[in-house]
Design a protein around this motif. Sequence first.
Motif, short mmCIF file in Angstrom:
data_model
loop_
_atom_site.label_atom_id
_atom_site.label_comp_id
_atom_site.label_asym_id
_atom_site.label_seq_id
_atom_site.Cartn_x
_atom_site.Cartn_y
_atom_site.Cartn_z
N PHE A 200 -67.40 -60.58 -15.47
CA PHE A 200 -66.98 -59.53 -14.45
C PHE A 200 -66.93 -58.23 -15.03
CE2 PHE A 200 -65.30 -63.62 -12.87
CZ PHE A 200 -65.28 -63.73 -11.55
N PRO A 201 -66.82 -57.27 -14.37
CA PRO A 201 -66.70 -55.90 -14.76
C PRO A 201 -65.33 -55.72 -15.22
CG PRO A 201 -67.74 -55.70 -12.66
CD PRO A 201 -67.43 -57.13 -12.95
N VAL A 202 -65.12 -54.71 -16.44
CA VAL A 202 -63.74 -54.38 -16.92
C VAL A 202 -62.61 -54.26 -15.84
CG1 VAL A 202 -62.46 -53.38 -18.43
CG2 VAL A 202 -64.82 -53.73 -18.94
N GLU A 203 -63.24 -53.39 -14.69
CA GLU A 203 -62.35 -52.84 -13.67
C GLU A 203 -62.17 -53.98 -12.49
OE1 GLU A 203 -65.24 -51.50 -14.46
OE2 GLU A 203 -66.47 -51.46 -12.65
N GLY A 204 -62.74 -55.21 -12.75
CA GLY A 204 -62.28 -56.16 -11.67
C GLY A 204 -63.69 -56.24 -10.70
N SER A 205 -63.65 -57.23 -9.98
CA SER A 205 -64.75 -57.58 -9.01
C SER A 205 -64.62 -57.01 -7.58
CB SER A 205 -65.38 -58.98 -8.69
OG SER A 205 -64.08 -59.49 -8.24
N ASP A 206 -65.64 -56.41 -6.91
CA ASP A 206 -65.57 -55.76 -5.71
C ASP A 206 -65.41 -56.73 -4.61
OD1 ASP A 206 -66.25 -54.51 -3.36
OD2 ASP A 206 -68.24 -54.07 -3.74
N PRO A 207 -64.23 -56.62 -3.96
CA PRO A 207 -63.77 -57.64 -2.95
C PRO A 207 -64.69 -57.90 -1.96
CG PRO A 207 -62.13 -55.85 -3.37
CD PRO A 207 -63.17 -55.53 -4.13
N ALA A 208 -65.46 -56.71 -1.49
CA ALA A 208 -66.39 -57.16 -0.51
C ALA A 208 -67.76 -57.88 -0.69
CB ALA A 208 -67.12 -55.58 -0.09
N ARG A 209 -67.63 -58.22 -1.93
CA ARG A 209 -69.03 -59.04 -2.46
C ARG A 209 -68.21 -60.66 -2.84
NH1 ARG A 209 -72.46 -55.56 -6.26
NH2 ARG A 209 -74.17 -56.94 -5.44
N THR A 210 -69.06 -61.52 -2.66
CA THR A 210 -68.82 -62.91 -3.16
C THR A 210 -68.65 -63.05 -4.40
OG1 THR A 210 -69.02 -65.39 -2.79
CG2 THR A 210 -70.90 -63.91 -2.49
N VAL A 211 -67.93 -63.82 -4.83
CA VAL A 211 -67.73 -63.97 -6.49
C VAL A 211 -68.93 -64.68 -6.93
CG1 VAL A 211 -66.22 -66.15 -6.35
CG2 VAL A 211 -65.74 -64.66 -7.97
N ALA A 212 -69.58 -65.54 -5.93
CA ALA A 212 -70.84 -66.38 -6.44
C ALA A 212 -71.62 -65.47 -7.12
CB ALA A 212 -71.06 -67.14 -5.48
N ILE A 213 -71.76 -64.20 -6.78
CA ILE A 213 -73.03 -63.51 -7.24
C ILE A 213 -72.65 -62.92 -8.78
CG2 ILE A 213 -73.88 -62.68 -4.85
CD1 ILE A 213 -72.74 -59.98 -5.79
N ALA A 214 -71.35 -63.03 -9.06
CA ALA A 214 -71.16 -62.61 -10.45
C ALA A 214 -71.95 -63.62 -11.48
CB ALA A 214 -69.67 -62.90 -11.09
N PRO A 215 -72.53 -63.11 -12.53
CA PRO A 215 -73.24 -63.83 -13.36
C PRO A 215 -72.72 -64.92 -14.04
CG PRO A 215 -73.66 -61.69 -13.94
CD PRO A 215 -72.48 -61.69 -12.99
N GLY A 216 -73.15 -66.20 -14.07
CA GLY A 216 -72.67 -67.33 -14.78
C GLY A 216 -73.01 -67.64 -16.13
N ALA A 217 -72.32 -68.01 -16.75
CA ALA A 217 -72.69 -68.36 -18.08
C ALA A 217 -71.98 -69.43 -18.83
CB ALA A 217 -72.37 -67.16 -19.21
#
Lengths: 193, 301
Positions: B194-211
């Motif tokens: 996630f970005p340091v400032e937090g994720s965008d509430p309008a977008r689903t968390v599933a698009i955050a890169p996984g590792a």
Amino acid sequence: MRWSVHFLAVLLAAALDAGLGGLFEIGSIRASILPSVVVFVALAAPKRIVMRAAMAGGLACDLFAPTVLADGSALVVPGPHILAFALGASAVVPLRGLLYRQNPVSNAAAVVVFSAFASLGWISISIVRSAVLGSAVPWWPASGVGELLVQLMSALADGVLGLVVFWVLTRTKPIWGFESKTRLAPGVAREGL
Amino acid sequence: MLPARVQHLLTGRRLDWTLLACALVVSVAPVRMLRPWTNDLARLVLVPFVPVTHLGTSLRDRIRPSIESFDPKSPETIALEAEVERMRTLYETSRLDALRLEEVIRGLQATSTRAGGGALLDVGATTGSVVAGDPNGPHGVVRINAGSRHGVAAGSAVFVGGDVFAGLVTDDVGAFISTVLPSTRLPSIGCRLFPVEGSDPARTVAIAPGAVLKPTGRGTWTAEVASAGEIAVGMIARVTDERLPRSALGARIGRIVAVEPIEQVPLARRIEVEPITEARDAISAVVVIERRSDGGEGGPR
């Protein structure tokens, strides 16, 4: 030598090593107090008990440092450091006649030799243990060569810390009850004593 | 009276060799032979020396505090920032939970099978001081002065610095002391970046890169991320690994310190992640104890 003092000293040194931890740490290189205590005894105690004293130090080290198993559990294996410290002590004992013990640098050099040999012993025993039991080595996933380099650098750091530890230990020498076999021959030099 | 042969072995130089032989045998003894007694023996020896180790950790923190302690900001600001981070974690946790529940609902609709147990009924927490680390190296286990008497159970998640997942309690749990396996020693940890400032509430968390973070042995992790999304140094890795306790999900674990392309796989990148805070550098740690509907406590699933 008073064994009670020795046991207390090695356990205190192991506890301080476990507590102080990162205070004497540069990157992955860490200096320890315990090797200096064992070398102090190895240089001052009668030769016949040096090996046992070193093994007691190794046992204290093993008790304070559990091994992490592949399943993530911690297990205390009392053995690898006992053998490693015995190897280290057997490398230091022949140096007793060569070292000028009043010189702090020679004591530090003895600590470096002890720690280097103890590290080699510990790495060897760890490899044997992993080969016999089919388990991972304690430094996994780092390489064995990398671990050896780290341990040898830590041996140098042990020597530097040994300068301070020896200064403290030398002042506690009377309570250790070491046997002194130095013979004082009468002569002109002692007439004024 | 000891037999003559045993007495013969316990004198002089032979005693040294006997002890060395015993040490060699114990060194290569299988785990099942050692587990019943060695950990208990070590605890018996360690407990009287806990004040000494604790004094050591306190001294270390005074003389060489962790880098975060050098923050010039006022304590109130730091506390507020910590609160913001906690809120962010709770937010990401709830988003991950929502994602997980959506998947469960989809699975239930598709198979109409029972969801099974595992829902949390109760969560407790206990705080323990970090009293000892591994004397042989910086990346070993740490010990905290909270044990089974305080409700600590094997497999419980341990947090430091508010919401930073620091590791798991091993099965070496004593009455007043327990051993923590640092997160840098876990075989692998699933996470999202996630970005340091937090994720965008309008977008689903599933698009955050996984590792999947794998330990490097130097106190950091490495992972290969196959994602076209932006990956930058400083991004925060948050735990999403279902094998870990529920309380660890969404918690911060590390920050990206290096990103490099992989020549063979143009769309993938290799990242290196360092822990935000480690248990060995902390003064105290919080152990979260999960009580499940089946009566069990803690533990990775």
